[in-house]
Scaffold this motif. Structure first.
Motif, PDB file in Angstrom:
ATOM      1  N   LEU A  13       0.862  -1.186   0.000  1.00 27.40           N
ATOM      2  CA  LEU A  13       0.000   0.000   0.000  1.00 27.40           C
ATOM      3  C   LEU A  13       0.892   1.228   0.000  1.00 27.40           C
ATOM      4  O   LEU A  13       1.833   1.306   0.787  1.00 27.40           O
ATOM      5  N   SER A  14       0.587   2.159  -0.866  1.00 20.99           N
ATOM      6  CA  SER A  14       1.382   3.386  -0.999  1.00 20.99           C
ATOM      7  C   SER A  14       2.876   3.073  -1.074  1.00 20.99           C
ATOM      8  O   SER A  14       3.697   3.726  -0.428  1.00 20.99           O
ATOM      9  N   ARG A  16       4.539   0.690   0.185  1.00 22.00           N
ATOM     10  CA  ARG A  16       5.111   0.006   1.354  1.00 22.00           C
ATOM     11  C   ARG A  16       4.600  -1.419   1.408  1.00 22.00           C
ATOM     12  O   ARG A  16       3.415  -1.670   1.161  1.00 22.00           O
ATOM     13  N   ILE A  18       3.084  -4.186   3.296  1.00 23.91           N
ATOM     14  CA  ILE A  18       2.324  -4.312   4.549  1.00 23.91           C
ATOM     15  C   ILE A  18       2.344  -5.772   5.007  1.00 23.91           C
ATOM     16  O   ILE A  18       2.509  -6.060   6.185  1.00 23.91           O
ATOM     17  N   ARG A  37      -0.369  -6.764  17.055  1.00 25.62           N
ATOM     18  CA  ARG A  37      -0.427  -5.435  17.630  1.00 25.62           C
ATOM     19  C   ARG A  37      -1.129  -4.455  16.680  1.00 25.62           C
ATOM     20  O   ARG A  37      -1.353  -4.773  15.506  1.00 25.62           O
ATOM     21  N   ASN A  38      -1.447  -3.277  17.184  1.00 21.48           N
ATOM     22  CA  ASN A  38      -2.040  -2.240  16.332  1.00 21.48           C
ATOM     23  C   ASN A  38      -1.112  -1.967  15.156  1.00 21.48           C
ATOM     24  O   ASN A  38       0.095  -1.817  15.347  1.00 21.48           O
ATOM     25  N   GLY A  39      -1.664  -1.924  13.963  1.00 17.01           N
ATOM     26  CA  GLY A  39      -0.858  -1.626  12.780  1.00 17.01           C
ATOM     27  C   GLY A  39      -0.141  -2.835  12.200  1.00 17.01           C
ATOM     28  O   GLY A  39       0.608  -2.705  11.233  1.00 17.01           O
ATOM     29  N   ALA A  40      -0.386  -4.029  12.764  1.00 20.57           N
ATOM     30  CA  ALA A  40       0.309  -5.232  12.272  1.00 20.57           C
ATOM     31  C   ALA A  40      -0.160  -5.630  10.868  1.00 20.57           C
ATOM     32  O   ALA A  40       0.615  -6.195  10.093  1.00 20.57           O
ATOM     33  N   GLY A  41      -1.421  -5.358  10.571  1.00 24.01           N
ATOM     34  CA  GLY A  41      -1.939  -5.717   9.252  1.00 24.01           C
ATOM     35  C   GLY A  41      -3.151  -6.640   9.289  1.00 24.01           C
ATOM     36  O   GLY A  41      -3.517  -7.218   8.261  1.00 24.01           O
ATOM     37  N   LYS A  42      -3.792  -6.748  10.449  1.00 25.90           N
ATOM     38  CA  LYS A  42      -4.966  -7.626  10.558  1.00 25.90           C
ATOM     39  C   LYS A  42      -6.109  -7.138   9.663  1.00 25.90           C
ATOM     40  O   LYS A  42      -6.691  -7.912   8.902  1.00 25.90           O
ATOM     41  N   SER A  43      -6.410  -5.844   9.770  1.00 26.58           N
ATOM     42  CA  SER A  43      -7.512  -5.308   8.955  1.00 26.58           C
ATOM     43  C   SER A  43      -7.170  -5.397   7.472  1.00 26.58           C
ATOM     44  O   SER A  43      -8.037  -5.694   6.640  1.00 26.58           O
ATOM     45  N   THR A  44      -5.908  -5.147   7.152  1.00 23.54           N
ATOM     46  CA  THR A  44      -5.478  -5.232   5.759  1.00 23.54           C
ATOM     47  C   THR A  44      -5.679  -6.655   5.225  1.00 23.54           C
ATOM     48  O   THR A  44      -6.165  -6.846   4.103  1.00 23.54           O
TER      49      THR A  44
HETATM   50  P1  ADP Z   1      -4.228  -3.611  12.197  1.00 23.94           P
HETATM   51  O1  ADP Z   1      -5.603  -3.851  11.719  1.00 23.94           O
HETATM   52  O2  ADP Z   1      -3.492  -4.879  12.524  1.00 23.94           O
HETATM   53  O3  ADP Z   1      -4.169  -2.646  13.327  1.00 23.94           O
HETATM   54  P2  ADP Z   1      -3.897  -2.378   9.600  1.00 23.94           P
HETATM   55  O4  ADP Z   1      -4.149  -3.492   8.665  1.00 23.94           O
HETATM   56  O5  ADP Z   1      -4.985  -1.389   9.811  1.00 23.94           O
HETATM   57  O6  ADP Z   1      -3.391  -2.959  11.005  1.00 23.94           O
HETATM   58  O7  ADP Z   1      -2.619  -1.565   9.109  1.00 23.94           O
HETATM   59  C1  ADP Z   1      -1.429  -2.224   8.767  1.00 23.94           C
HETATM   60  C2  ADP Z   1      -0.456  -1.220   8.218  1.00 23.94           C
HETATM   61  O8  ADP Z   1      -0.897  -0.792   6.944  1.00 23.94           O
HETATM   62  C3  ADP Z   1      -0.297   0.040   9.067  1.00 23.94           C
HETATM   63  O9  ADP Z   1       1.054   0.393   9.083  1.00 23.94           O
HETATM   64  C4  ADP Z   1      -1.128   1.064   8.324  1.00 23.94           C
HETATM   65  O10 ADP Z   1      -0.608   2.341   8.552  1.00 23.94           O
HETATM   66  C5  ADP Z   1      -0.940   0.626   6.899  1.00 23.94           C
HETATM   67  N1  ADP Z   1      -2.067   1.005   6.032  1.00 23.94           N
HETATM   68  C6  ADP Z   1      -3.363   0.664   6.199  1.00 23.94           C
HETATM   69  N2  ADP Z   1      -4.120   1.162   5.206  1.00 23.94           N
HETATM   70  C7  ADP Z   1      -3.283   1.845   4.390  1.00 23.94           C
HETATM   71  C8  ADP Z   1      -3.439   2.586   3.169  1.00 23.94           C
HETATM   72  N3  ADP Z   1      -4.642   2.730   2.586  1.00 23.94           N
HETATM   73  N4  ADP Z   1      -2.339   3.132   2.610  1.00 23.94           N
HETATM   74  C9  ADP Z   1      -1.118   2.984   3.190  1.00 23.94           C
HETATM   75  N5  ADP Z   1      -0.901   2.296   4.315  1.00 23.94           N
HETATM   76  C10 ADP Z   1      -1.964   1.733   4.918  1.00 23.94           C
END
Ligand code: ADP
Ligand code: MG
Length: 248
Positions: A13-14, A16, A18, A37-44
């Motif tokens: 994403l962008s 980077r 993930i 942890r927060n930001g690990a990538g679960k939602s992604t």
């Molecule tokens: P979690 O759900 O585990 O807290 P996320 O999946 O929300 O983590 O995010 C994982 C990483 O991807 C984070 O570093 C977040 O900043 C990055 N991220 C999420 N969405 C985007 C996006 N649309 N563009 C760039 N980076 C993103």
């Protein structure tokens, strides 16, 4: 029956990375919890499974079909992707009507999911006035739309932190609901930080850390020699249990 398979997934994403080298299989009847942890990538990962993020490489299969080839992923998968993206001026009924239409799911399902989630009591109120717990229940109702028909029985389900904001009875209710969905043959994937609930309910656990996913293992195996899941989890992400330092 339903199955989610993630093969060699890489998400950028962008510019980077993930997630990379993610392999995961949720079998019919299985309740798998995603930790990290927060930001690990679960939602992604959950969004990628739902076909909302296109992988840089690798693939996601829902019941053997690549998610990008499903005519309507929202019809094959129950999706709870958080509590934010809803129109605050809509009522729960209106929101569900809109989602059902977009997913090609019969509107008759709306009363069923409202009743099953307890949202029927406030189905005609503005979502903007809902508590977090009520929004969670509405999100869960949305995920059940393609699933609850007792007919084709199709549907894997993903839930992104559905426990947050639920009261005690809500947590017990959701535990029973997720257990019942798994018992009906659905593959169920849930992201959560609530380790007591995870320890109690998960068939298997996956840890998302350092941009990748650990193999899915039963709670006892993840816990290993540690006293409890929390200690095992902290050790796995490299944080000392007595540490007050901000991790990361
Ligand atoms: P979690 O759900 O585990 O807290 P996320 O999946 O929300 O983590 O995010 C994982 C990483 O991807 C984070 O570093 C977040 O900043 C990055 N991220 C999420 N969405 C985007 C996006 N649309 N563009 C760039 N980076 C993103
Ligand atoms: Mg998240």
């Amino acid at each position: 029956m339903s199955r989610i398979q993630v093969r060699d997934l890489r998400i950028e994403l962008s510019g980077r990375t993930i997630l990379h080298d993610v392999d995961l299989s949720a079998e019919p009847g299985e309740l798998i919890y995603l930790l990290g942890r927060n930001g690990a990538g679960k939602s992604t990962l959950l969004r990628s499974i739902c076909g909302m993020i296109t992988p840089a490489s690798g693939e996601v299969l829902i019941d053997g079909t690549p998610v990008r080839r499903l005519p309507s992923p929202a019809r094959s998968l129950g999706m709870h992707l958080g509590t934010e993206p809803v129109h605050p001026g809509h009522t729960a009924r209106r929101h569900l009507r809109w989602i059902a239409a977009a997913a090609g799911v019969g509107g008759d399902r709306i009363d069923q999911v409202l009743a099953r989630t307890g949202v029927d009591a406030y189905g005609n109120r503005r979502i903007g006035d809902y508590s977090l717990g009520m929004r969670q229940r509405l999100g869960i109702a949305t995920a059940l739309l393609p699933v609850l028909d007792g007919g084709d029985g199709a549907g894997a389900l993903v839930f992104d932190e559905p426990l947050n904001g639920l009261d005690v009875e809500g947590i017990v209710w959701l535990r029973n609901l997720l257990g019942a969905l798994a018992a009906d043959g659905h593959a169920v994937l849930v992201a959560s930080h609530l380790l007591a609930e995870v320890a109690r309910s998960a068939d298997r656990i996956v840890l998302i850390d350092r941009q990748t996913a650990s193999p899915a293992v039963p709670v006892a195996e993840f816990q290993g020699r540690h006293d409890d899941l929390e200690s095992a989890y902290l050790a796995a992400i490299g944080v000392r249990a007595d540490s007050s330092q901000v991790p990361g």
